[in-house]
Design an enzyme around this catalytic site. Structure first.
Site, PDB file in Angstrom:
ATOM      1  NE  ARG A  15      -1.937  -1.655   3.608  1.00 60.00           N
ATOM      2  CZ  ARG A  15      -2.358  -1.793   4.864  1.00 60.00           C
ATOM      3  NH1 ARG A  15      -3.583  -1.409   5.191  1.00 60.00           N
ATOM      4  NH2 ARG A  15      -1.564  -2.301   5.783  1.00 60.00           N
ATOM      5  CE  LYS A  74       0.854  -1.815   9.699  1.00 58.52           C
ATOM      6  NZ  LYS A  74      -0.312  -2.055  10.600  1.00 58.52           N
ATOM      7  CE1 TYR A  93      -5.533   2.478  10.164  1.00 57.24           C
ATOM      8  CE2 TYR A  93      -4.412   2.066   8.083  1.00 57.24           C
ATOM      9  CZ  TYR A  93      -5.585   2.258   8.795  1.00 57.24           C
ATOM     10  OH  TYR A  93      -6.789   2.213   8.148  1.00 57.24           O
ATOM     11  CG  HIS A  95      -2.085  -0.457  15.208  1.00 51.06           C
ATOM     12  ND1 HIS A  95      -3.423  -0.591  15.520  1.00 51.06           N
ATOM     13  CD2 HIS A  95      -2.009  -0.421  13.848  1.00 51.06           C
ATOM     14  CE1 HIS A  95      -4.128  -0.630  14.393  1.00 51.06           C
ATOM     15  NE2 HIS A  95      -3.305  -0.526  13.372  1.00 51.06           N
ATOM     16  CD  GLU A 117      -3.763   3.416  15.281  1.00 46.47           C
ATOM     17  OE1 GLU A 117      -2.877   3.430  16.164  1.00 46.47           O
ATOM     18  OE2 GLU A 117      -3.557   3.730  14.086  1.00 46.47           O
ATOM     19  CG  ASP A 270      -3.571  -4.302  14.092  1.00 47.49           C
ATOM     20  OD1 ASP A 270      -4.322  -4.669  15.024  1.00 47.49           O
ATOM     21  OD2 ASP A 270      -3.996  -3.807  13.034  1.00 47.49           O
TER      22      ASP A 270
END
Length: 363
Positions: A15, A74, A93, A95, A117, A270
């Site tokens: 991605r 990510k 993201y 996490h 997120e 994750d």
């Protein structure tokens, strides 16, 4: 504003933070976009596509990262920590609840870290930037689970849909949110027997209107989980506590009671995962066997379908990227939904849920 789009470095993460169409919108708003060469190739976008949209192609990650706003998919890996800068805005993201090392580094370097997120619409209790990837991950969970149930992949050799005269496989889903709902749609479509367990009676009532009698809906408690997973061919972890580490719902002792060759796919990996025996894997080495059960723990599942997932992600993130580009850090003051995404700022851990996970990092 100058916006950088580095090439993702996580294993087989294809991605990309901005698609060419998103770049065009940002250029129309007067911003300069610097895309690392081949950043979008895995998702089907060429450097020429980005040039045509108005981006400048840069050859090294250092140049892409050295911008006021960096847009990724990510979280930064250890090799990318050196690129993080004080007061730089990072939108991706993160996490953090499952990654103390990254949390500490973001605090140390002073980056303004905004996590997809945790961007939240408070009145609706929705996570608009997590939802599109949750939809994809939920659907992929059954697709991958069915694959690894094949005998050649180490599984029991069960066809989830069965055939006339042979009973179908059983899919047990822990969590009836977006991931669990989408997983159930695919599993039902394949003809499997499906159970969903959730702690919200209200959510279970909604799922009944959606699935009717095609899915068995159970209140989630230890007794019901224990009974359900003993007969599961495919167990899917779909638990989400926004910003926090996922709770462990399935102990090693329960995994031992599953049938040999059954499969676990933990989409919550994750956020630390909800299965005690499961740890993060990668697209290159997606599974391992423990206690006789096949475990799948890839934390970036949507990276397997980057053409679809990049566009789905950009459809949701672009309005927020435009706000950050137009207003800078003031966008967090004007948009309370986006402000919920702020995790680290000015060397401080600021998101309440992550603070609960790492209270010793709060100052």
């Amino acid at each position: 504003m100058e916006i950088g789009v580095p090439k993702e470095t996580k294993d087989q993460e294809f991605r990309v933070g901005l698609s060419p169409s998103s770049v065009r919108v940002l250029r129309e708003n007067g911003h300069a976009i610097f895309v690392q060469t081949l950043a979008g190739s895995g998702a089907g976008f060429t450097d020429d596509d980005y040039r045509s949209a108005g981006a400048e192609i840069v050859t090294t990650p250092e140049v892409a990262w050295n911008r006021e706003l960096v847009v990724k998919v990510k979280e930064p890996l250890t090799s990318e920590y050196k690129f993080l800068q004080k007061e730089q805005m990072l939108f991706t993201y993160l996490h953090l609840a499952a990654d103390r090392k990254l949390t500490e580094h973001l605090i140390d370097c002073g980056t303004c870290a905004i996590a997809y997120e945790t961007v939240e619409q408070p009145s609706a209790n929705k996570l608009p930037l997590l939802t599109p990837m949750s939809v994809i991950a939920g659907r992929l969970a059954v697709q991958f689970g069915a694959r690894f149930l094949e005998r050649q992949q180490g599984g029991r050799g069960v066809l989830l849909g069965g055939v006339p005269g042979v009973k179908p496989g059983k899919v047990v889903i822990l969590g009836g949110g977006v991931v669990g709902t989408e997983a159930a749609k695919i599993a039902v479509g394949m003809g499997a027997v499906v159970q969903i367990l959730d702690v919200s009676v209200e959510r279970l009532s909604y799922l009944e209107t959606l699935f009717g009698s095609r899915v068995e809906l159970l209140y989630s408690n230890s007794a019901h989980i224990e009974v359900a997973i003993k007969e599961a061919d495919l167990l899917i972890g779909a638990v989400l506590v926004p910003g926090r580490r996922a709770p462990i719902l399935v102990s090693r002792e329960l995994v031992k009671q599953m049938r040999p060759g059954s499969v676990i796919v933990d989409v919550a990996v994750d956020q630390g995962g909800c299965i005690e025996t499961l740890h993060a894997t990668s697209h290159t080495n997606p599974v391992y066997v423990e206690e006789g059960v096949v475990h799948y723990g890839v934390p970036n599942m949507p990276g397997a379908v980057p053409w679809t997932s990049t566009q789905a992600l950009n459809n949701s993130t672009l309005p927020y990227v435009v706000q950050l580009a137009n207003l800078g850090i003031k966008a967090l003051e004007t948009n309370p939904v986006l402000a919920k995404g702020l995790n680290v700022q000015n060397h401080r851990l600021v998101h309440p849920a992550v603070q609960e996970v790492f209270p010793d990092l709060v100052n």
